[in-house]
Design a protein around this motif. Sequence first.
Motif, short mmCIF file in Angstrom:
data_model
loop_
_atom_site.label_atom_id
_atom_site.label_comp_id
_atom_site.label_asym_id
_atom_site.label_seq_id
_atom_site.Cartn_x
_atom_site.Cartn_y
_atom_site.Cartn_z
N THR A 1 -13.14 11.17 0.21
CA THR A 1 -13.85 10.32 -0.75
C THR A 1 -13.36 10.64 -2.15
N GLU A 2 -13.91 9.96 -3.13
CA GLU A 2 -13.55 10.24 -4.52
C GLU A 2 -14.38 11.38 -5.10
N THR B 1 -15.64 15.39 -5.29
CA THR B 1 -15.20 16.77 -5.08
C THR B 1 -16.41 17.69 -5.12
N HIS C 1 -17.72 13.31 -9.57
CA HIS C 1 -16.86 12.12 -9.49
C HIS C 1 -15.96 12.19 -10.71
N GLY C 2 -14.71 12.56 -10.47
CA GLY C 2 -13.83 12.87 -11.59
C GLY C 2 -14.28 14.18 -12.22
#
Length: 452
Positions: free
Chosen positions: A296-297, A299, A330-331
């Motif tokens: 997924t995006e 971490t 997310h980012g």
Amino acid sequence: MPAYTLREWDKLAHGEGEGQIAVHHADRLAGLAARSSFAGRGGSGVLEHGRHALRAGGVVGILAAGDASLEILPKIDAAPGETTDRQNAAIRKRLVHMLAVALDLKIDLGVITDLAWQRETLLEILVCIFCDKLTEALRKGMPRRYVGCDDDLPTLRGQLDVTRQFTQHAVNPSRLACHFDLLSDDMPLNRIMKAAVLHLSRLSRRSANQKRLRELAFVYSDIADIPVSALRWDQVVIDRTNRSWKELFAMARLFLNDRYQTTTGGRGEGTAMLFEMNALFEEYVGRLIVRALAGTELTVSLQGGRLSCLSVENSERGLFQTKPDILIRHGTRVVHVIDTKWKRISSRIDDPKQGVSQGDVYQMMAYAQLYGAPRLTLLYPHHTGLGAEDTVHGRYRITGQDTILETASIDVANGAGMLMRLRRLLVGEASAGQTPDQEPADNAFLQPVLSG
């Protein structure tokens, strides 16, 4: 040898009847437990020694003192209607699975018979697994490395130590001061393995395990016998040359000196191998979440963050550092903070607050302020009183903010589809079926990235 089994927070009454413990055994076991680092200031964090019974705390494992032993198992729901032996067997299997995930171990639970799970204690099962793995590794050869040696020889070997030659042997040129490398197996990794074997031989009571440990001790007879406190863990480097020993090294840490476990006793007073379930549950869930969100995006960081609640005026020094169990980003933005709690909550029907402590809520509010996450989750172990399956049980909005605080549970007693269930809990139904790897059955090799 009397062997007793008790579950977390349950009581074992004093007495001579079935399901009771003799008072003199209770005294010795409670005294041993009080010396554990988990015992707390009052000395009752592992076992509370009352007038009429022993009561277990939130620590599991084995205590052995004199001619008696006590096994404390986690309070995990077992299949209703089963015998106590079968329920205890299921709990032991789940606990070993949790240890395997938390410690990056591959353990084939299928090689241990159902009868062994029922009759053997957690300790004897772990000793059996360790002996199997160590025996298999030793068949391929004991790891060795080159060590520098100095010796006075009649012929040159390696390099000549010029300084020593012309000081110590100036009048005796028949001896040469040599410095050379010698391939030796007396190295830190092997010393740790020997220490683990000797330690387990003092803990184990099963004759078959004792026999195997004596055989392994004989194999390590030429390795230096180093006290546990003097072992050089920092000098062990796991690389491509000894990668097959990685799991054995982790198991040796488990037995000798690990985050979850402590060994206590001395002067024949007893020995203990204990695991704090709060820490084990946190590591277990964290590692599974890392795998569940792979692809997924998002971490995942375990024990990350470390922002401070306060900063000293006119200084960059912070006070009251925070360590959220699990941060999901997310980012670069933190979008979800998860804190695991190894305690039982009640259903909302029984209690609108579900038994969630006020301190835990304050802690999560601090995380919301510091990390700016729109979603916070207090994650608990699931039990049958919460319903048929693990899920989010309550959602609350922090007053004056858009931040949502959830209470949720995950069923550690049910290994089927664990990654998919965690993914559904965290990112919803839409992507729950996109779990990246096929999950194995309970009797497959358990890896830290897999459920089962």
